[in-house]
Design an enzyme around this catalytic site. Structure first.
Site, PDB file in Angstrom:
ATOM      1  N   ALA A  65       0.166  -0.222  -0.111  1.00 52.81           N
ATOM      2  CA  ALA A  65       0.510  -0.185  -1.530  1.00 52.81           C
ATOM      3  C   ALA A  65       0.304   1.246  -2.010  1.00 52.81           C
ATOM      4  CB  ALA A  65      -0.395  -1.139  -2.297  1.00 52.81           C
ATOM      5  N   GLY A 110      -0.762  -2.871   2.591  1.00 52.33           N
ATOM      6  CA  GLY A 110       0.396  -3.653   2.170  1.00 52.33           C
ATOM      7  C   GLY A 110       1.569  -3.558   3.134  1.00 52.33           C
ATOM      8  N   GLU A 113       0.808  -5.986   5.721  1.00 52.99           N
ATOM      9  CA  GLU A 113       0.998  -7.312   5.120  1.00 52.99           C
ATOM     10  C   GLU A 113       2.483  -7.679   5.039  1.00 52.99           C
ATOM     11  OE1 GLU A 113      -1.698  -6.016   1.833  1.00 52.99           O
ATOM     12  OE2 GLU A 113      -2.402  -8.083   1.954  1.00 52.99           O
ATOM     13  N   GLU A 133      -8.111  -1.417   3.455  1.00 52.02           N
ATOM     14  CA  GLU A 133      -8.405  -1.504   2.012  1.00 52.02           C
ATOM     15  C   GLU A 133      -9.877  -1.319   1.691  1.00 52.02           C
ATOM     16  OE1 GLU A 133      -6.156  -3.318   3.568  1.00 52.02           O
ATOM     17  OE2 GLU A 133      -4.432  -3.697   2.275  1.00 52.02           O
TER      18      GLU A 133
HETATM   19  N1  CAA Z   1      -0.145   5.436  -1.380  1.00 56.58           N
HETATM   20  C1  CAA Z   1       0.264   6.577  -1.979  1.00 56.58           C
HETATM   21  N2  CAA Z   1       0.499   7.717  -1.301  1.00 56.58           N
HETATM   22  C2  CAA Z   1       0.310   7.704   0.030  1.00 56.58           C
HETATM   23  C3  CAA Z   1      -0.106   6.561   0.714  1.00 56.58           C
HETATM   24  C4  CAA Z   1      -0.329   5.376  -0.049  1.00 56.58           C
HETATM   25  N3  CAA Z   1      -0.699   4.207   0.516  1.00 56.58           N
HETATM   26  N4  CAA Z   1      -0.229   6.853   2.028  1.00 56.58           N
HETATM   27  C5  CAA Z   1       0.123   8.145   2.145  1.00 56.58           C
HETATM   28  N5  CAA Z   1       0.436   8.665   0.943  1.00 56.58           N
HETATM   29  C6  CAA Z   1       0.869  10.035   0.636  1.00 56.58           C
HETATM   30  C7  CAA Z   1      -0.287  11.005   0.740  1.00 56.58           C
HETATM   31  O1  CAA Z   1      -1.052  11.010  -0.455  1.00 56.58           O
HETATM   32  C8  CAA Z   1       0.442  12.309   0.994  1.00 56.58           C
HETATM   33  O2  CAA Z   1       0.947  12.783  -0.241  1.00 56.58           O
HETATM   34  P1  CAA Z   1       0.937  14.385  -0.562  1.00 56.58           P
HETATM   35  O3  CAA Z   1       1.825  14.996   0.493  1.00 56.58           O
HETATM   36  O4  CAA Z   1       1.500  14.444  -1.933  1.00 56.58           O
HETATM   37  O5  CAA Z   1      -0.476  14.811  -0.431  1.00 56.58           O
HETATM   38  C9  CAA Z   1       1.650  11.880   1.842  1.00 56.58           C
HETATM   39  O6  CAA Z   1       1.795  10.465   1.620  1.00 56.58           O
HETATM   40  C10 CAA Z   1       1.433  12.107   3.323  1.00 56.58           C
HETATM   41  O7  CAA Z   1       0.223  11.472   3.689  1.00 56.58           O
HETATM   42  P2  CAA Z   1      -0.955  12.212   4.487  1.00 56.58           P
HETATM   43  O8  CAA Z   1      -0.968  13.681   4.172  1.00 56.58           O
HETATM   44  O9  CAA Z   1      -2.231  11.469   4.227  1.00 56.58           O
HETATM   45  O10 CAA Z   1      -0.440  12.009   5.995  1.00 56.58           O
HETATM   46  P3  CAA Z   1      -1.313  11.976   7.321  1.00 56.58           P
HETATM   47  O11 CAA Z   1      -0.342  12.003   8.433  1.00 56.58           O
HETATM   48  O12 CAA Z   1      -2.380  13.000   7.285  1.00 56.58           O
HETATM   49  O13 CAA Z   1      -2.061  10.554   7.289  1.00 56.58           O
HETATM   50  C11 CAA Z   1      -2.166   8.159   6.978  1.00 56.58           C
HETATM   51  C12 CAA Z   1      -1.308   9.367   7.389  1.00 56.58           C
HETATM   52  C13 CAA Z   1      -3.298   7.936   7.969  1.00 56.58           C
HETATM   53  C14 CAA Z   1      -1.246   6.950   6.952  1.00 56.58           C
HETATM   54  C15 CAA Z   1      -2.765   8.412   5.571  1.00 56.58           C
HETATM   55  O14 CAA Z   1      -1.714   8.822   4.693  1.00 56.58           O
HETATM   56  C16 CAA Z   1      -3.436   7.232   4.935  1.00 56.58           C
HETATM   57  O15 CAA Z   1      -4.525   6.877   5.306  1.00 56.58           O
HETATM   58  N6  CAA Z   1      -2.756   6.571   3.944  1.00 56.58           N
HETATM   59  C17 CAA Z   1      -3.326   5.492   3.198  1.00 56.58           C
HETATM   60  C18 CAA Z   1      -3.385   4.187   3.996  1.00 56.58           C
HETATM   61  C19 CAA Z   1      -4.038   3.090   3.191  1.00 56.58           C
HETATM   62  O16 CAA Z   1      -5.196   3.174   2.817  1.00 56.58           O
HETATM   63  N7  CAA Z   1      -3.286   2.006   2.914  1.00 56.58           N
HETATM   64  C20 CAA Z   1      -3.778   0.877   2.169  1.00 56.58           C
HETATM   65  C21 CAA Z   1      -3.357   1.014   0.737  1.00 56.58           C
HETATM   66  S1  CAA Z   1      -4.143  -0.181  -0.292  1.00 56.58           S
HETATM   67  C22 CAA Z   1      -3.218  -1.584  -0.178  1.00 56.58           C
HETATM   68  O17 CAA Z   1      -2.249  -1.655   0.564  1.00 56.58           O
HETATM   69  C23 CAA Z   1      -3.711  -2.699  -1.082  1.00 56.58           C
HETATM   70  C24 CAA Z   1      -3.030  -4.010  -0.925  1.00 56.58           C
HETATM   71  O18 CAA Z   1      -3.121  -4.695   0.087  1.00 56.58           O
HETATM   72  C25 CAA Z   1      -2.355  -4.580  -2.054  1.00 56.58           C
END
Ligand code: CAA
Length: 256
Positions: A65, A110, A113, A133
């Site tokens: 998400a 998400g 999911e 999460e």
């Molecule tokens: N939401 C918003 N933006 C996101 C994102 C997310 N879930 N995942 C990545 N991005 C964005 C980053 O903020 C970054 O933006 P900027 O370039 O503006 O800084 C861009 O995408 C590239 O990401 P990274 O620089 O972090 O890329 P990376 O290769 O270094 O890492 C990754 C990749 C390991 C996937 C890392 O991006 C990450 O950990 N992302 C988040 C994963 C996460 O926690 N997902 C769960 C979300 S909560 C959820 O889903 C709740 C639910 O069930 C309802």
């Protein structure tokens, strides 16, 4: 119709949906849910489309998400956000045609999911699965706490969701989360091959099969057996006669 958060194309009766918000690794925001529900409205009534493949653009399938969008939500908004995701993924799960997730990279939160709501998953060797999460101080909110345990058992679910760690495609295969792993260059070819195999079969039988397997899973076993017999019998008035006749005449069926 075109959408801002994903692209769609068709290969015959197969629809391919590519989630595309590369600036956020395809993270799911409110616009996605609005657009995807509109797309599901269209596709469920589209008689020329018999199967869906969902994949992601670039190095991610879907990184979860959209955290930026969630950051300042109130409790009430969080509840609505979760319900919107749950309802959308339930629609996908119960769509009247099979849905294959073709996981091309990060399938996190998400995104994982969404993949779990598809009928099955294939992944390339870059596939990474996880429900991180808790690292954000949250829990999965789009059905992942429940769907994963039904697919892969309580131990695997609690292991993945308590640690929040990512696993690679091979480990996901071992846990039964993914059904097949292929080389990166083979992902879409393989997804299309599997989809093509499914669409060779009786179209009513395919729809019925999904309905019975999914519907039966949610009710007690005797009700599920009744559902199976009811739906099995109806096929004697649709695909069954042609399928069995073709077998006995040693030819390919000519489905109507
Ligand atoms: N939401 C918003 N933006 C996101 C994102 C997310 N879930 N995942 C990545 N991005 C964005 C980053 O903020 C970054 O933006 P900027 O370039 O503006 O800084 C861009 O995408 C590239 O990401 P990274 O620089 O972090 O890329 P990376 O290769 O270094 O890492 C990754 C990749 C390991 C996937 C890392 O991006 C990450 O950990 N992302 C988040 C994963 C996460 O926690 N997902 C769960 C979300 S909560 C959820 O889903 C709740 C639910 O069930 C309802």
């Amino acid at each position: 119709m075109s959408y801002s958060t994903f692209n769609t194309k068709h290969e015959g009766e197969i629809a391919i949906v590519t989630i595309s918000r590369p600036e956020a690794l395809n993270a799911l925001n409110n616009t996605f849910f609005k657009e995807f529900n509109a797309y599901l409205d269209t596709i469920e009534n589209d008689e020329n489309t018999n199967i869906l493949i969902i994949t992601g653009e670039g190095k991610a399938f879907i990184a979860g998400a959209d955290i930026a969008e969630m950051q300042n939500m109130t409790k009430e908004e969080g509840y609505q956000f979760s319900k919107t995701g749950q309802n959308t993924f339930s629609r996908l799960e119960n769509l009247n045609k099979p849905v294959i997730a073709a996981v091309n990279g990060y399938a996190l939160g998400g995104g994982c999911e969404l993949a779990l709501a598809c009928d099955f998953r294939i992944s390339n060797n870059y596939g990474k699965f996880g429900l991180p999460e808790v690292s954000l101080g949250l829990i999965p909110g789009y059905g992942g706490t429940q769907r994963l345990s039904r697919l892969s058992g309580l131990g695997n679910t609690l292991y993945l969701q308590l640690t929040g760690q990512m696993i690679d495609a091979e480990e996901a295969l071992r846990m039964g989360i993914v059904q097949k792993v292929v080389d990166a260059s083979e992902l879409m070819t393989e997804a299309l091959k599997i989809a093509g195999k499914i669409t060779q079969h009786g179209p009513n039988a395919i729809k019925t099969l999904k309905k019975v397997v999914r519907g039966g899973y949610q009710v007690d076993l005797n009700k599920a057996y009744d559902l199976e017999s009811d739906e099995f019998s109806k096929l004697f008035e649709s695909d069954g006669p042609e399928g069995m006749k073709a077998f006995l005449e040693k030819r390919k069926p000519n489905w109507k």
